[in-house]
Write an enzyme that holds these catalytic residues in place. Structure first.
Site, mmCIF file in Angstrom:
data_model
loop_
_atom_site.group_PDB
_atom_site.id
_atom_site.type_symbol
_atom_site.label_atom_id
_atom_site.label_comp_id
_atom_site.label_asym_id
_atom_site.label_seq_id
_atom_site.Cartn_x
_atom_site.Cartn_y
_atom_site.Cartn_z
ATOM 1 N N ALA A 98 113.729 -28.882 56.869
ATOM 2 C CA ALA A 98 114.003 -27.912 58.045
ATOM 3 C C ALA A 98 112.256 -27.174 58.324
ATOM 4 O O ALA A 98 111.920 -26.726 56.447
ATOM 5 C CB ALA A 98 115.105 -27.328 57.953
ATOM 6 N N CYS A 114 103.787 -29.348 48.299
ATOM 7 C CA CYS A 114 104.325 -28.734 46.388
ATOM 8 C C CYS A 114 103.498 -28.059 46.218
ATOM 9 O O CYS A 114 102.926 -27.533 45.106
ATOM 10 C CB CYS A 114 102.657 -30.265 46.712
ATOM 11 S SG CYS A 114 103.005 -31.826 46.259
#
Ligand code: OXD
Ligand code: MN
Length: 610
Positions: free
Chosen positions: A375, A262
């Site tokens: 990833a 976030c």
């Protein structure tokens, strides 16, 4: 274990280390045992072993390697992460736990024999700077050279720190096994378990490789540290730590807690600022001030959207020679490709699910992306041009502002300052955020996450909040508390560009030094239009209009009240500290009054008139 390795262990003169290692050998039955000290030779041994084992492969750029986690091991497994305790606890929130009488035999049966045919690595780390009263010590036993390698990048090597323990058992212990491997990845993910024994400060984690599950020193140690901090009156938090560079060369240190994925890393990496850490900080009160250290020395960062425009410094570090582990990106001809890198990917390659080619679909006919959304890259912070000079200071840095943020599309303003410390604690306790790819499960579901720490809380919520309230007492320099929301939308569109966060953070820095006035609203102090207009011009070269300001800072009072209803539902069933309940009640009545007077949505200019 051969004599050379045994000597390294014995040199620590630590009976508890010996006991744990003997127990681990008897249980896991490895073929070989190697002890890793702080020496460069030992570090090189681990790096080479990861390649030899097939857990990592070299890429074209010097020092770069790729590691893949299995297709079902691409995020933190919340369901199978549990605390082990010997009696039921009233946590106040949803916490996954198992009683030890069931959990310990279960996990030990799964771990039994897990290292047959493999090499066990024993290593030592410091969680925090060396020679520091902030730091905890950690013993890691694993059969994964990738895990040990990642930890060597992310944490300070601590063999010598263990010597300084003088035989004390005051350290955390992590036992990990990737389990049976097929093509280099854990096969038995159905038996993946991450069990954290809160009474013995030890962790068992098995049949996994994704670092959020396997790297004990990250989120598993963090949970143990939260318990320790709450027992001892300090804070262990899911926070970045950064130097914000204000006027006249001034550096003001900020911490900030945001749920995973976030904006924690990108805030700590705002251009022109300096980074100490991006994920976990320990904070203590020292001589009337709050001081903090980064528990880590590296970043296990999300690679999606790292591109020359939005993240120039990280992009540069990831595309030039140095020690970097890429995970779960696409590899073609020895080069890594990730989502949002600002470059067309090749038509084929190898990714976390094996061979990938353009147009590949899954069993449901859905296109398979060339790289995973979660990833990552693993890199030392000292490799970055914006590393803060005090990153390794054993005394930590003085914190003057604390930021709480969430992924909130419809309620919170981009930045607000708390009215008081207790109101700030309330703001942090009521963070809500939409779920992301950092955990396995559905994305975009609104979740309440006190201090952005829901996933990691290891003490009852009441105790945790009480500790935060008490932490603000008896301080000479009390940090200001802010909430930020980079994700506010109107008609489905984001109201801010990604780099706008620089303005919010610099405004907060100016407030610390009393440079800006602010408008008092029921939810806290917000910036004034004229200040933002100047700052947007200077920092972003943007003409910031009154309409922009009104769209971003109008109080969505109706929405805030809906949020408060959700909070009442959460907190009603929990026995909370009185000071917290008071904040909740007062917040609701301030919002109700405002609604009565001005309606559901209130322009910030209304507060200017007062
Ligand atoms: C992380 C997480 O990787 O919180 O930092 O998931
Ligand atoms: Mn995190």
């Amino acid at each position: 274990m051969d004599n050379k390795n045994l000597k390294k262990l014995e040199a620590l003169k630590n009976p508890k280390v010996m006991e744990y290692v003997n127990e681990a050998i008897a249980l896991c039955k490895p073929d070989k045992v190697t002890v890793i000290t702080d020496s460069p030779e030992d570090a090189a041994y681990v790096r080479e072993l990861a390649i030899k084992n097939g857990e990592e492969a070299k890429l074209n750029t010097q020092g770069h390697t790729i590691h893949f986690d299995g297709p079902k091991d691409q995020g933190r497994d919340k369901e199978h992460t549990r605390y082990l305790v010997s009696k039921d606890i009233n946590w106040g929130i949803d916490v996954n736990y198992t009683l030890k009488k069931e959990g310990v035999p279960e996990i030990r049966a799964i771990v039994d024999g897990s290292m047959k045919g493999k090499e066990m690595l024993i290593s030592f780390f410091a969680l925090g700077p060396l020679n520091s009263q902030f730091s905890l010590k950690a013993l890691q036993v694993t059969d994964s050279a990738y895990v040990t390698h990642a930890e060597a990048i992310l944490y300070r090597s601590g063999y010598n720190e263990f010597k300084k323990l003088n035989g004390s058992a005051d350290f955390l212990y992590f036992l990990h096994s990737a389990g049976r491997l097929e093509n280099g990845v854990s096969m038995d993910v159905d038996k993946r378990r991450i069990y954290i024994d809160l009474e013995e400060n030890r962790v068992y984690t098995i049949n996994n490789q994704y670092a959020g599950n396997s790297v004990g020193l990250k989120k598993l140690a963090f949970r143990l540290a939260i318990q320790k901090a709450n027992n001892e009156g300090w804070l262990a938090e899911h926070m970045f730590l950064m130097g914000v560079h204000g006027k006249r060369g001034r550096i003001t240190y900020f911490t900030g807690a945001f749920p995973s994925a976030c904006g924690k890393t990108s805030t700590a990496m705002i251009p022109g600022q300096t980074i100490i850490g991006d994920d976990i900080a320990y904070l203590r009160k020292v001589d009337g001030k709050v001081r903090a250290v980064n528990v880590e020395q590296g970043i296990f960062g999300i690679i999606q959207d790292v591109n020359p425009r939005d993240d120039a410094l990280i992009y540069k570090a990831l595309t030039t020679p140095r020690e970097v582990i890429f995970s779960n990106v696409l590899i073609n001809s020895g080069k890594p490709y990730w989502l949002g890198m600002g470059m067309e990917p090749p038509e084929e390659g190898i990714n976390f699910a094996g061979k990938w080619f353009k147009g590949k679909t899954d069993a449901n006919g859905k296109p398979v992306p060339y790289a995973h959304k979660n990833a990552r890259y693993t890199i030392r912070i000292s490799e970055l041009d914006n590393a803060d000079k005090k990153a390794d200071d054993p005394k930590g840095v003085m914190v003057q502002a604390i930021v709480y943020g969430g992924r909130d599309s419809d309620t919170s303003v981009p930045i607000a300052e708390s009215l008081t410390w207790a109101h700030g604690v309330f703001m942090g306790s009521t963070v809500e955020s939409e779920t992301t790819a950092a955990t396995i499960g559905k994305e975009g579901v609104r979740e309440h996450s006190p201090m952005a720490n829901l996933d990691f809380l290891s003490v009852p919520l009441k105790k945790y909040i009480k500790n935060h309230l008490a932490f603000g007492k008896n301080l000479e320099v009390r940090p200001k508390i802010y909430t930020t929301n980079y994700f506010l939308k109107s008609d489905g569109k984001y109201l801010n560009d990604i780099p706008d966060k620089k303005v919010w953070i610099l405004w907060a820095e100016g407030r610390v030094h009393k440079e800006y006035k602010a408008l008092k609203t029921p939810i806290g102090m917000i910036p004034m239009y004229e200040d933002l207009k100047k700052m947007f011009k200077k920092e972003r070269n943007k003409d910031y209009s009154r309409e922009d300001y009104i769209a971003q800072f109008s109080l969505r009072v109706g929405k805030y009240l809906e949020k408060m209803e959700r909070m009442v539902a959460v907190f009603n069933g929990i026995d909370m500290p009185a000071a917290f309940s008071k904040e909740l009640q007062e917040q609701i009545s301030r919002l109700k009054e405002t609604k009565k007077k001005y309606g559901d949505i209130v322009s910030p200019f209304e507060f200017e008139k007062k």
